[in-house]
Design an enzyme around this catalytic site. Structure first.
Site, mmCIF file in Angstrom:
data_model
loop_
_atom_site.group_PDB
_atom_site.id
_atom_site.type_symbol
_atom_site.label_atom_id
_atom_site.label_comp_id
_atom_site.label_asym_id
_atom_site.label_seq_id
_atom_site.Cartn_x
_atom_site.Cartn_y
_atom_site.Cartn_z
ATOM 1 N N CYS A 2 0.799 -1.322 0.015
ATOM 2 C CA CYS A 2 0.039 -0.135 0.208
ATOM 3 C C CYS A 2 0.833 1.260 0.082
ATOM 4 O O CYS A 2 2.139 1.297 -0.024
ATOM 5 C CB CYS A 2 -0.845 0.108 1.144
ATOM 6 S SG CYS A 2 -1.900 -1.556 1.431
ATOM 7 N N ASN A 75 1.787 -0.513 5.581
ATOM 8 C CA ASN A 75 2.388 -0.791 4.138
ATOM 9 C C ASN A 75 3.468 -1.929 4.253
ATOM 10 O O ASN A 75 4.243 -1.907 4.988
ATOM 11 C CB ASN A 75 3.141 0.572 3.470
ATOM 12 C CG ASN A 75 3.778 -0.010 2.445
ATOM 13 O OD1 ASN A 75 3.362 -0.876 1.544
ATOM 14 N ND2 ASN A 75 4.950 0.722 2.026
ATOM 15 N N GLY A 76 3.095 -3.004 3.589
ATOM 16 C CA GLY A 76 3.846 -4.179 3.762
ATOM 17 C C GLY A 76 3.314 -5.445 4.014
ATOM 18 O O GLY A 76 2.184 -5.690 3.622
ATOM 19 N N ILE A 291 13.483 -9.761 -18.525
ATOM 20 C CA ILE A 291 13.844 -8.548 -19.762
ATOM 21 C C ILE A 291 15.154 -9.141 -20.362
ATOM 22 O O ILE A 291 16.323 -9.632 -19.669
ATOM 23 C CB ILE A 291 14.305 -7.339 -19.108
ATOM 24 C CG1 ILE A 291 12.813 -6.917 -18.427
ATOM 25 C CG2 ILE A 291 14.787 -6.400 -19.692
ATOM 26 C CD1 ILE A 291 11.750 -6.319 -19.390
ATOM 27 N N GLY A 364 15.314 -11.906 -6.280
ATOM 28 C CA GLY A 364 16.847 -12.222 -5.698
ATOM 29 C C GLY A 364 17.431 -11.427 -4.979
ATOM 30 O O GLY A 364 18.649 -11.319 -4.708
#
Length: 648
Positions: A2, A75-76, A291, A364
């Site tokens: 959040c 948040n978390g 990517i 990672g």
């Protein structure tokens, strides 16, 4: 996951401006597009933007206890919330949700400030206890989740996940901190607890701040630190087995979600180990994304595909062109502070790709710091052995002179690039490591800064940041010392900042199993020769992963997640870098030596020197001044800016 924000009157119960609070909350819309609420009472305003991950149906915030005397914005993720919930229920607490947020509320009621000691996860939260007249903020041990705050002259405390929420209030001074400028040009980021704005601060990792209304505001208190004891007597086979068990547990905890989950897969050791572990714990194929770069020098996609094929993951790959530099100004707005890690560009793109398919991704990150993976660690240890061979009274003047006389020769074969080696040997271990990781080293910053900025600095040197942490490291082991320094600086200010802002710009939650604090505490008990042995970094980690990953992944040269800055600045960005570095906005600060700026540009573009990292830091600083300080940005949430620019 959040975005949180709010205003607390530290002196009394003045009315909080609802329009300002709503603006603060809306500025972080990208962090939580699912829901957004504010709560107000005399002297308090809380805002929350929600990205629903756990307890999607009933986990809305701000969240209260039973009698509404305690309210929180959080948040978390708390990974051990289920066991804590059971424990708190035995203590008599009644839960109305199944969320980890409510666990924190009841943990506060039972254990007060020490509730943070019971939490395992990534978190930043603020709560108000009306009965105790106490406002409490805390941040997780490794600084995975951010927390910014600022105390205004009228006693109002602003806080938020991102600096943009504080700026949106309208009452915070935008004056820049000269000491933060010095730190930025040394390190490429502004390290905790400083912010680029003089009036703001970051709550440091492993710290909490408890304020009783009407009383003096104390300094934040540290509740956790990493101690490198290196005293565990353990054989290699036993260490490998225990590491696999600990990694399995850490990954398993981070796979709890009510939304689609996946992982980043770069093809490096760390992300590959996480994906391999996830595959072993899941009955379904793991969602992975990578990517690829069209420049072979930066492309690791073949190794990622090797792991994806072995574990039959649902693998998605997108190719980023080597001239993907359209995001420069958007990044300045995204990070709110000057931020000079160019890998933010591909990180933004891989988060963009992942969010098309999942809401939560495991990464990672943290593996190099915990297991001893950076090449610079091996270089530093070799230099430390040379430093030990000569007394400081001989070594410092001798190599100091050679370092000053020897030319900078980026064009030469590595064996002939001795200037940095001489400069490092002239210093003690902490000074040498700071010198090694600096973007613009001390002499360069002296030439870069104007007399006016030097006067404002008053002799301050960003080296003080490292010296302050080193004084608390409580270890004389050369590897442990620099691992500790990285955990306190680079991991938080660079890596975690990069991933948090890039992921939340796309409303993507990223979880880092290699940053589990209990795993790092265990690693800190192991002798350093299990981490680096000879020229092999991450020795223990690679040995432990041999049953799970091919040698071609484990033992190939490390590539990193980089972009071709040097070529950009001599080619497609040639004029843009000149316009930014030599243009009016940097000149208007009065902080820079124009002749040296011109030297950096001309020497790089002629091919005489590689100043790409220095030029990138200057470009990002100039963009920050325009986008954030001058307010060129639209004021819309980051995601709205992106959509308007057709970047997605």
């Amino acid at each position: 996951m959040c975005g949180i924000t709010g205003v607390f009157d530290t002196r009394g119960q003045s009315l909080i401006d609802e329009v300002s609070l709503q603006r603060m909350n809306d500025s972080q819309w990208h962090r939580g597009p699912d829901e957004g609420e504010i709560y107000m009472e005399p002297g308090l305003g809380l805002g929350h933007r929600r990205l629903s991950i756990i307890d999607v149906a009933t986990g809305q915030q701000p969240l209260f206890n039973e009698d509404r005397s305690v309210v929180i914005v959080f948040n978390g993720e708390i990974y051990n919330y289920q066991s804590l919930m059971t424990e708190l229920q035995t203590l008599g607490h009644v839960f109305r949700t199944k969320s980890d947020t409510e666990v924190i509320v009841h943990a506060w009621e039972s254990w007060g400030e020490d509730c943070v000691l019971r939490l395992r996860g990534m978190f930043a939260f603020a709560l108000w206890d009306r009965n105790r007249q106490t406002f409490f903020m805390a941040r997780d041990r490794l600084g995975v989740k951010p927390m910014h705050y600022a105390l205004l002259g009228d006693g109002q405390l602003l806080f938020g996940s991102e600096l943009k929420s504080l700026l949106a209030h309208g009452g915070m001074d935008r004056s820049l901190d000269p000491l933060a400028v010095e730190e930025y040009f040394a390190l490429g980021y502004v390290p905790e607890p400083r912010c680029i704005f003089s009036q703001a601060r970051k709550l440091s990792p492993g710290h909490r701040l408890s304020i009783r209304r009407g009383q003096p505001i104390p300094e934040p208190e540290e509740y956790w630190d990493l101690r490198f004891t290196l005293d565990r007597k353990i054989g290699l086979d036993e260490a490998c087995a225990e590491l696999r068990e600990r990694l399995d547990e850490s990954v398993r905890l981070r796979m709890i979600a009510e939304v689609p989950l996946g992982a980043f897969l770069s093809g490096g050791v760390d992300s590959s180990a996480v994906v391999a572990t996830m595959a072993g714990l899941s009955d379904e194929p793991v969602n992975t994304c990578s990517i690829a770069f069209d420049d072979p020098a930066f492309n690791e996609s073949a190794f990622a595909q090797m792991v994806a094929d072995r574990y039959k993951t649902n693998h998605r790959v997108e190719t980023v062109r080597s001239d993907d530099f359209d995001l420069i100004d958007l990044l300045a707005r995204l990070y709110d502070e000057p931020y000079a890690d160019s890998s933010a560009l591909p990180t933004y793109r891989v988060c963009q790709l992942a969010r098309k398919h999942v809401t939560v991704a495991l990464s990672g990150d943290g593996g190099d710091e915990g297991f001893g993976g950076y090449r610079r660690y091996r270089t530093h240890l070799a230099e430390d052995r040379r430093r030990a061979a000569l007394p400081a009274s001989v070594r410092e003047p001798l190599f100091g002179l050679l370092g000053r006389l020897y030319p900078k020769a980026d064009w030469a074969p590595r064996v002939l690039r001795a200037k940095s080696t001489f400069e490092g040997l002239a210093r003690n271990s902490v000074e040498a490591y700071f010198h090694e990781v600096s973007i613009l080293r001390g002499g360069m910053r002296q030439r870069l800064f104007s007399p006016a900025l030097k006067a404002q600095l008053g002799g301050y040197d960003a080296l003080n940041v490292f010296q302050g942490h080193a004084a608390k490291a409580d270890t004389e082991d050369p590897l442990a010392l620099i691992q500790y320094l990285d955990v306190k600086t680079y991991l938080v200010g660079d890596i975690n900042t990069k991933v948090d802002r890039a992921s939340m710009a796309h409303s993507l939650e990223v979880r880092e199993p290699l940053m589990d604090h209990s795993l790092l505490e265990w690693l800190a008990t192991l002798p350093s020769d299990l981490k680096i042995r000879g020229q092999e970094g991450k020795y223990l980690f690679k040995k432990a992963m041999e049953p799970r990953l091919p040698d071609d992944v484990l033992y190939r040269p490390k590539m990193g997640f980089a972009v071709p800055l040097a070529r950009w600045f001599r080619g497609p960005l040639r004029q843009r870098v000149r316009d930014a570095v030599l243009g009016p906005r940097l000149a208007a600060t009065g902080w820079f030596n124009h002749d040296y700026l011109r030297h950096l540009v001309d020497a790089h573009q002629s091919g005489a020197q590689d100043y790409s990292a220095s030029l990138w830091s200057l470009m990002m600083f100039e963009s920050f001044l325009r986008q954030v300080v001058d307010g060129e940005s639209t004021g819309l949430p980051v995601s709205a800016v992106e959509e308007a620019a057709s970047l997605s």
